[in-house]
Scaffold this active site. Structure first.
Site, PDB file in Angstrom:
ATOM      1  N   ASP A 151       0.817  -1.219   0.047  1.00 16.04           N
ATOM      2  CA  ASP A 151      -0.094  -0.031   0.103  1.00 16.04           C
ATOM      3  C   ASP A 151       1.066   1.261  -0.309  1.00 16.04           C
ATOM      4  O   ASP A 151       1.531   1.615   0.819  1.00 16.04           O
ATOM      5  CB  ASP A 151      -1.060  -0.168   1.339  1.00 16.04           C
ATOM      6  CG  ASP A 151      -1.767   1.129   1.198  1.00 16.04           C
ATOM      7  OD1 ASP A 151      -1.619   2.183   0.629  1.00 16.04           O
ATOM      8  OD2 ASP A 151      -2.761   1.163   2.161  1.00 16.04           O
TER       9      ASP A 151
ATOM     10  N   TYR B 136      -7.059  14.961  -8.610  1.00 17.08           N
ATOM     11  CA  TYR B 136      -6.250  14.351  -9.441  1.00 17.08           C
ATOM     12  C   TYR B 136      -5.104  15.343 -10.269  1.00 17.08           C
ATOM     13  O   TYR B 136      -3.816  15.035 -10.087  1.00 17.08           O
ATOM     14  CB  TYR B 136      -6.755  13.529 -10.509  1.00 17.08           C
ATOM     15  CG  TYR B 136      -6.267  12.660 -11.674  1.00 17.08           C
ATOM     16  CD1 TYR B 136      -5.530  11.636 -11.108  1.00 17.08           C
ATOM     17  CD2 TYR B 136      -5.924  13.298 -12.835  1.00 17.08           C
ATOM     18  CE1 TYR B 136      -4.848  10.937 -11.850  1.00 17.08           C
ATOM     19  CE2 TYR B 136      -5.203  12.425 -13.950  1.00 17.08           C
ATOM     20  CZ  TYR B 136      -4.622  11.066 -13.297  1.00 17.08           C
ATOM     21  OH  TYR B 136      -3.792  10.228 -14.182  1.00 17.08           O
TER      22      TYR B 136
ATOM     23  N   LYS C 228      -0.939  15.163  -9.764  1.00 18.52           N
ATOM     24  CA  LYS C 228      -0.082  14.880 -10.666  1.00 18.52           C
ATOM     25  C   LYS C 228       0.898  15.979 -11.007  1.00 18.52           C
ATOM     26  O   LYS C 228       1.883  15.779 -11.366  1.00 18.52           O
ATOM     27  CB  LYS C 228      -0.946  14.425 -11.971  1.00 18.52           C
ATOM     28  CG  LYS C 228      -1.559  13.304 -11.860  1.00 18.52           C
ATOM     29  CD  LYS C 228      -0.610  11.792 -11.426  1.00 18.52           C
ATOM     30  CE  LYS C 228      -1.358  10.382 -11.704  1.00 18.52           C
ATOM     31  NZ  LYS C 228      -0.394   9.460 -11.647  1.00 18.52           N
TER      32      LYS C 228
END
Length: 259
Positions: A58, A152, A156
């Site tokens: 994880d 997101y 990124k």
């Protein structure tokens, strides 16, 4: 001649999609691959298929990374690929006004924290030899704003910038440890499934999603993997702190679209 003969490589999120393709490409180039994934069943199945080692990981867990460091104290290549969009379980709002803090944090925990921990492990694993390649999978979304996927896009972008910090840090230490990022756009992987749908509308949805892409198609995971091989090998020995886009010409500008 194999470009990665004997290199020890760790790939996160290797059970499917881009991560799986990178594992396959590295193995084809003669590397010893440790495929990691949070999904133990899918990861173990992928490793059996490819003929490589598997370890459950994880990427959000500092303890999991510490256990990996004890298991594999030296690595030549680390690919921080594991990531989520936030839409895996449901199509919830992810715009800047309506996204929940919980959803924002969930995306950053995997994408941003996971990459930070992966880079830290990689630096520690490579410091003794003073050589290595760290490859972080960012996104086209890390270079431009995405109103409907703000967490997101922000995560990124953080990966892109952190890659440069890691590259400069390693150079300051006098190591030949390189860190670069790859920025894919529309690559056909399971991550897109929630947006494609099923039935007659699927092909129309696919066409709509790449309508603004000059090459008018989705990319493949294998096309991303070929860039990872380049960054992992000595072919890119003078490249660090850089970024490679694989986006069908999308970021070249709308004028690049064929008439």
């Amino acid at each position: 001649m194999s470009r990665m003969n004997g290199a020890v490589c760790v790939v996160t999120g290797g059970a499917r999609g881009i991560g799986h393709a990178i594992c396959a490409a590295f193995i084809a180039e003669g590397a010893r691959v440790l495929l990691t994934d949070i999904d133990a069943d899918a990861g173990a199945a992928a490793a059996r298929e490819l003929g490589c080692e598997f370890r459950a990981l994880d990427v959000r867990s500092e303890a999991d990374w510490a256990a990996l460091e004890a298991h594999l104290p030296a690595a030549d290549v680390v690919v921080n690929n594991a990531g989520i969009t936030g839409f895996e379980e449901a199509m919830r709002p992810h715009d800047p006004e309506n996204a929940s803090l919980e959803d924002w944090r969930a995306v950053h925990a995997v994408n941003t924290d996971g990459t930070f921990l992966g880079c830290r492990y990689a630096l520690r694993a490579m410091r003794a030899a003073g050589t290595g390649s760290i490859i972080n999978i960012s996104s086209r979304s890390g270079l431009v704003g995405i109103p409907g996927a703000s967490a997101y896009a922000a995560s990124k972008a953080a990966i892109r910038n952190h890659s440069k910090s890691v590259a400069l840090y390693a150079a300051q230490q006098g190591w030949a440890v390189r860190c670069n990022s790859i920025h894919p756009a529309a690559i056909m992987t399971p991550m897109w499934e929630p947006m494609l749908g099923e039935g007659p509308e699927r092909e129309a949805n696919k066409a709509a999603l790449v309508a603004d892409t000059p090459l008018k198609r989705f990319g493949t995971a294998e096309e991303v993997a070929s860039l990872a091989v380049y960054l992992a090998s000595d072919d890119s020995a003078y490249m660090t702190g850089g970024e490679l886009t694989v986006d069908g010409g999308l970021l070249a500008g709308s004028a690049a679209s064929p008439g």
